[in-house]
Design an enzyme around this catalytic site. Structure first.
Site, PDB file in Angstrom:
ATOM      1  N   ARG A 111     -35.753  -3.284  35.917  1.00  0.00           N
ATOM      2  CA  ARG A 111     -35.749  -4.204  37.058  1.00  0.00           C
ATOM      3  C   ARG A 111     -35.476  -3.467  38.366  1.00  0.00           C
ATOM      4  NH1 ARG A 111     -31.227  -7.419  35.880  1.00  0.00           N
ATOM      5  NH2 ARG A 111     -30.907  -6.244  33.957  1.00  0.00           N
ATOM      6  N   HIS A 150     -25.926  -8.187  28.144  1.00  0.00           N
ATOM      7  CA  HIS A 150     -26.926  -7.580  29.014  1.00  0.00           C
ATOM      8  C   HIS A 150     -28.122  -8.518  29.105  1.00  0.00           C
ATOM      9  CE1 HIS A 150     -29.857  -4.752  30.603  1.00  0.00           C
ATOM     10  NE2 HIS A 150     -28.901  -3.866  30.787  1.00  0.00           N
TER      11      HIS A 150
END
Length: 556
Positions: A347, A327
């Site tokens: 994000r 990740h």
């Protein structure tokens, strides 16, 4: 608080923030161009840990002998069983059940619920507590194409593209078609998804998706889902029996080479027991705690690939065990939470990855493997920030979230993340996070069909232990979907099979004996055993003083 020496870099991030904010308001998240196919291939080949020559090797024994796998997985499979089969009397079972479910994350518990609804007796065995799993720790969301501008077909194309078209099409078809029904199933049980005042679901984008289809429960999505499913298991005590702190160490086969039960080991009373079952479901999760390539991990303590080990010994084929997901955003500071997952939702709602000079260097929502590779490239090129212990990272500019979406957005959408950092004197509304890729997901696993069946009769698999659903790269939100879709399917089809069987037959561990001989022929040390059960963080000098058998290769 961040050390004094990091403040100069933080000031550069703050200095570039107004221009980046203005661009974000004009262009949305497309303020940095997405990579084309060639650019993605280049950044992966040059930076992704999977693409290093030493990261992969051929496994030398078992049903997939010669298959290229992640080196640590091949080494884990080339080990002896934990048990001496001479010590077991298999003529009688301690427990009999229709369906044995191994692992109690959301996949296993979903399977148990559906199997019980089909009228089967269910035993749910887990080596930790009910719900102790990666399922509970997931934050960002769950995908489902249930909006007016979306469809399962579009979702299908996103999944296939994200997985580099290595996905098994029948599994992806099942995943996307069952997705809207899975959201309804969860909501009907009580999962409180985020909604607008109108009652319409709130949906967000994710890396590699072409539509907003990420359903969430703030940044507690995994916990919100898993807790509701766990409560449902508790409420079915008459139909679902469960046993905690109990690890499965081997599967049992009958004289027809069908899986017909398992050997269990209770971690507290240190006793073995034999379970006889008409169908067995593996839902043991992933392998994060093996720390592939030396990476820190976001995984829970029990993620040690147990199901892979005993399924492989029983003859089950594996798929894509050469593929690991890192990740992009794992915490690297404060160092007390190194590896802790900073959800992709950060994000998705506006935070930008920037280097030590405050420069945006990648589209914030590239597919995870591409995004992670870009982070690694930036640090390798001297654009990262070092922590006091020497770990490198890049900034995730979180103050932008409130500036783009309005004050209070972080507090509302990311309450768990906000509190986690506040514990260490860092307010992510005011200063950025320092992050680096963390070992997150096992892309490959046990090969199944869309009924969750393996090549070994009687053995079913659901959740992260499976291979093929996500190809060689999983998109955000598809794991929470995967565990529900295939957990339910495993429960249904395992129960259907159990109803056709009067007796599971005579139990045997002959396959374990045969496998041990293959390991012995390789000259492997007797101290090397699997499944690992729990990660081993005890230093060698401490082990030398303990003088107990657990560290010498056997539990008996």
């Amino acid at each position: 608080m961040y050390p004094e020496y990091m403040q100069e870099s933080i000031k550069k991030v703050e200095a570039t923030r107004p221009d980046r904010l203005e661009l974000a308001r004009k262009l949305g998240k497309m303020i940095y161009p997405g990579m084309n196919k060639q650019e993605r291939e280049e950044v992966l080949n040059e930076n992704h840990p999977d693409y290093k020559a030493e990261a992969r090797t051929k496994v030398r024994i078992g049903p997939d002998k010669g298959m290229v796998m992640t080196t640590e997985i091949a080494e884990m499979l080339e080990r002896y069983s934990r048990i001496d089969i001479k010590n077991f009397d298999l003529s009688k079972a301690d427990i009999k059940t229709d369906v044995l479910v191994i692992g109690a994350g959301s996949a296993g518990m979903s399977a148990a619920i559906v199997a019980s609804e089909q009228g089967s007796e269910v035993l749910l065995a887990t080596k930790l507590r009910l719900g102790d799993s990666n399922s509970m720790m997931a934050q960002g969301g769950i995908q489902a194409a249930d909006q007016a501008d979306d469809s399962p077909i579009i979702h299908y194309l996103d999944v296939m593209g994200g997985g580099h078209f290595d996905n098994k099409p029948d599994l992806v078809k099942a995943l996307v078609n069952d997705a809207p029904l899975s959201i309804k199933w969860l909501e009907d049980m009580g999962v409180m998804f985020d909604k607008k005042e109108s009652g319409q679901m709130v949906v967000q984008p994710g890396g590699g998706t072409s539509r907003n289809r990420m359903h969430s429960a703030r940044d507690y999505t995994g916990a919100a889902i898993c807790k509701v499913i766990r409560d449902e298991v508790y409420n079915r005590a008459d139909k679902i029996k469960y046993i905690e702190y109990t690890a499965i160490v081997e599967l049992l086969l009958n004289d027809k080479k069908e899986v017909s039960g398992a050997v269990m080991y209770h971690l507290e009373n240190k006793q073995f027991s034999i379970v006889k079952a008409k169908s067995v479901i593996i839902s043991t999760g992933g392998f994060g705690r093996l720390h592939i390539r030396g990476f820190e991990t976001s995984n829970h303590y029990g993620a040690t690939a147990d199901g892979i080990a005993f399924a492989y010994r029983a003859g089950a084929h594996l798929l894509y065990m050469d593929s690991v997901q890192y990740h992009p955003t794992g915490a690297v500071y404060p160092e007390q939470i190194v590896g802790f997952l900073c959800t992709e939702k950060i994000r998705a709602i506006g935070a930008q990855p920037v280097n030590k000079d405050g420069e945006l260097f990648v589209y914030p929502l590239e597919p995870r493997d591409v995004e992670a590779s870009a982070f690694i490239r930036e640090c390798n090129n001297g654009k990262g920030i070092s922590t006091p212990s020497g770990i490198k990272g890049i900034w995730l500019d979180t103050p932008l979230i409130d500036q783009i979406n309005g004050e209070g957005t972080i507090e509302k959408e990311l309450p768990a993340m906000l509190r986690q950092y506040q514990r260490f004197g860092i307010d992510i509304r005011e200063v950025p996070m320092l992050v680096y890729p963390t070992l997150h997901y096992q892309n490959g696993g046990i090969d199944i069909n869309d009924r969750c069946e393996t090549n070994v009769p009687g053995l079913y698999v659901a959740g992260e232990a499976t291979g093929g659903v996500h190809g060689r790269n999983r998109l955000m939100g598809n794991s929470q979907l995967d565990i529900i879709v295939f957990g339910k399917r495993a429960g249904q089809y395992a129960s259907e099979r159990a109803k056709t069987i009067e007796d599971a037959g005579n139990l045997s561990l002959d396959h374990v004996l045969a496998y041990n001989k293959e390991v012995e022929a390789l000259g492997i040390e007797r101290s090397k055993v699997s499944p690992i059960i729990l990660p081993d963080y005890i230093p060698d000098h401490v082990k030398a003083k303990q003088l107990i058998q657990e560290y010498n290769g056997t539990l008996i």
